[in-house]
Design a protein around this motif. Structure first.
Motif, PDB file in Angstrom:
ATOM      1  N   GLY A   7     -46.254  58.338 -30.963  1.00  0.00           N
ATOM      2  CA  GLY A   7     -45.003  58.031 -31.625  1.00  0.00           C
ATOM      3  C   GLY A   7     -44.010  59.172 -31.675  1.00  0.00           C
ATOM      4  O   GLY A   7     -43.062  59.144 -32.461  1.00  0.00           O
ATOM      5  N   ARG A   8     -44.181  60.153 -30.824  1.00  0.00           N
ATOM      6  CA  ARG A   8     -43.238  61.265 -30.750  1.00  0.00           C
ATOM      7  C   ARG A   8     -42.172  60.964 -29.701  1.00  0.00           C
ATOM      8  O   ARG A   8     -42.475  60.441 -28.629  1.00  0.00           O
ATOM      9  N   ALA A   9     -40.942  61.328 -30.009  1.00  0.00           N
ATOM     10  CA  ALA A   9     -39.820  61.075 -29.104  1.00  0.00           C
ATOM     11  C   ALA A   9     -39.965  61.857 -27.812  1.00  0.00           C
ATOM     12  O   ALA A   9     -40.345  63.022 -27.821  1.00  0.00           O
ATOM     13  N   LEU A  10     -39.675  61.185 -26.715  1.00  0.00           N
ATOM     14  CA  LEU A  10     -39.704  61.809 -25.389  1.00  0.00           C
ATOM     15  C   LEU A  10     -38.316  61.901 -24.770  1.00  0.00           C
ATOM     16  O   LEU A  10     -38.137  62.557 -23.753  1.00  0.00           O
ATOM     17  N   GLY A  11     -37.360  61.191 -25.337  1.00  0.00           N
ATOM     18  CA  GLY A  11     -36.016  61.136 -24.779  1.00  0.00           C
ATOM     19  C   GLY A  11     -35.467  59.727 -24.916  1.00  0.00           C
ATOM     20  O   GLY A  11     -36.043  58.888 -25.599  1.00  0.00           O
ATOM     21  N   THR A  12     -34.373  59.472 -24.244  1.00  0.00           N
ATOM     22  CA  THR A  12     -33.752  58.146 -24.317  1.00  0.00           C
ATOM     23  C   THR A  12     -33.530  57.592 -22.919  1.00  0.00           C
ATOM     24  O   THR A  12     -33.537  58.339 -21.937  1.00  0.00           O
ATOM     25  N   ALA A  13     -33.340  56.288 -22.864  1.00  0.00           N
ATOM     26  CA  ALA A  13     -33.015  55.609 -21.614  1.00  0.00           C
ATOM     27  C   ALA A  13     -32.214  54.360 -21.966  1.00  0.00           C
ATOM     28  O   ALA A  13     -32.400  53.787 -23.046  1.00  0.00           O
ATOM     29  N   PRO A  14     -31.316  53.920 -21.086  1.00  0.00           N
ATOM     30  CA  PRO A  14     -30.559  52.695 -21.350  1.00  0.00           C
ATOM     31  C   PRO A  14     -31.491  51.485 -21.452  1.00  0.00           C
ATOM     32  O   PRO A  14     -32.492  51.397 -20.734  1.00  0.00           O
ATOM     33  N   LYS A  15     -31.151  50.566 -22.335  1.00  0.00           N
ATOM     34  CA  LYS A  15     -31.961  49.364 -22.538  1.00  0.00           C
ATOM     35  C   LYS A  15     -32.185  48.615 -21.228  1.00  0.00           C
ATOM     36  O   LYS A  15     -33.269  48.096 -20.979  1.00  0.00           O
ATOM     37  N   THR A  16     -31.188  48.597 -20.376  1.00  0.00           N
ATOM     38  CA  THR A  16     -31.309  47.862 -19.107  1.00  0.00           C
ATOM     39  C   THR A  16     -32.375  48.448 -18.192  1.00  0.00           C
ATOM     40  O   THR A  16     -32.876  47.770 -17.307  1.00  0.00           O
ATOM     41  N   LEU A  17     -32.732  49.720 -18.412  1.00  0.00           N
ATOM     42  CA  LEU A  17     -33.726  50.364 -17.552  1.00  0.00           C
ATOM     43  C   LEU A  17     -35.133  50.338 -18.140  1.00  0.00           C
ATOM     44  O   LEU A  17     -36.073  50.749 -17.468  1.00  0.00           O
TER      45      LEU A  17
END
Length: 187
Positions: A7-17
């Motif tokens: 449950g640790r954050a790794l980063g973000t990505a667009p929902k479409t991807l």
């Protein structure tokens, strides 16, 4: 928000991807809206949704924006999808996670804390998100979901037994502690 198995954050990505055949684990939420009579609001996903179109499910699901606390994301999505104003938003299942695969190979893979929301306002579904709505007594819904009598989303099917373990009356469930949320969800 992409997360690891702890449950640790790794980063973000667009929902479409992040909704395809190789969907990475990402942060989301599920909510169950109740009225003062203890009825739960069920929604049928719009027919044009990428994942589980036209399927009945819990009241509202979604993803937080970067740096958005989950309870605020719940309030935002309830307003957008159902025109509802939340009276209270309580964390119930802080570490729920699931992976489900549609017949066409699209995968949902979410760390998905579950919330109980109380409302006292009429529903105004957004047709871009919701095809239909239905209020149902919790006991009737829970029994139908657990006995396979209701066709519902895979995440909802997994969540209902966990919620029923909290007690037979959803209005008396004791909320979980904020500190029980995975690290990425503790904003």
């Amino acid at each position: 928000m992409l997360v690891d198995d702890d449950g640790r954050a790794l980063g973000t990505a667009p929902k479409t991807l992040v909704h395809g055949r190789e969907t990475p684990l990402h942060l989301a939420f599920s909510s169950y809206v109740f009225d003062q009579e203890g009825r739960v609001l069920l929604t049928k996903r719009a027919d044009h949704k990428i994942t589980w179109p036209g399927v009945w499910t819990n009241s509202c699901c979604g993803h937080p924006l970067p740096e958005e606390p989950l309870d605020r994301a719940v309030v935002r999505r309830l307003s957008y999808e159902l025109g509802l104003t939340a009276e209270s938003v309580d964390l119930m299942l802080p570490t729920f996670a699931y992976r489900a695969v549609m017949a066409n190979g699209i995968v949902e893979h979410e760390l998905c804390p579950v919330y109980r929301v109380m409302v006292d306002s009429p529903v105004a579904p957004n047709p871009d998100e919701v095809g239909e709505t239905c209020w149902m007594p919790w006991k009737e819904f829970a029994e139908g979901a657990q006995n396979g009598l209701l066709a519902i989303s895979p995440w909802c099917r997994e969540q209902v037994p966990l919620l029923t373990e909290l007690g037979c009356d959803p209005l008396t469930w004791q909320p979980a502690a904020f500190s029980d949320l995975p690290p990425a969800a503790r904003l």
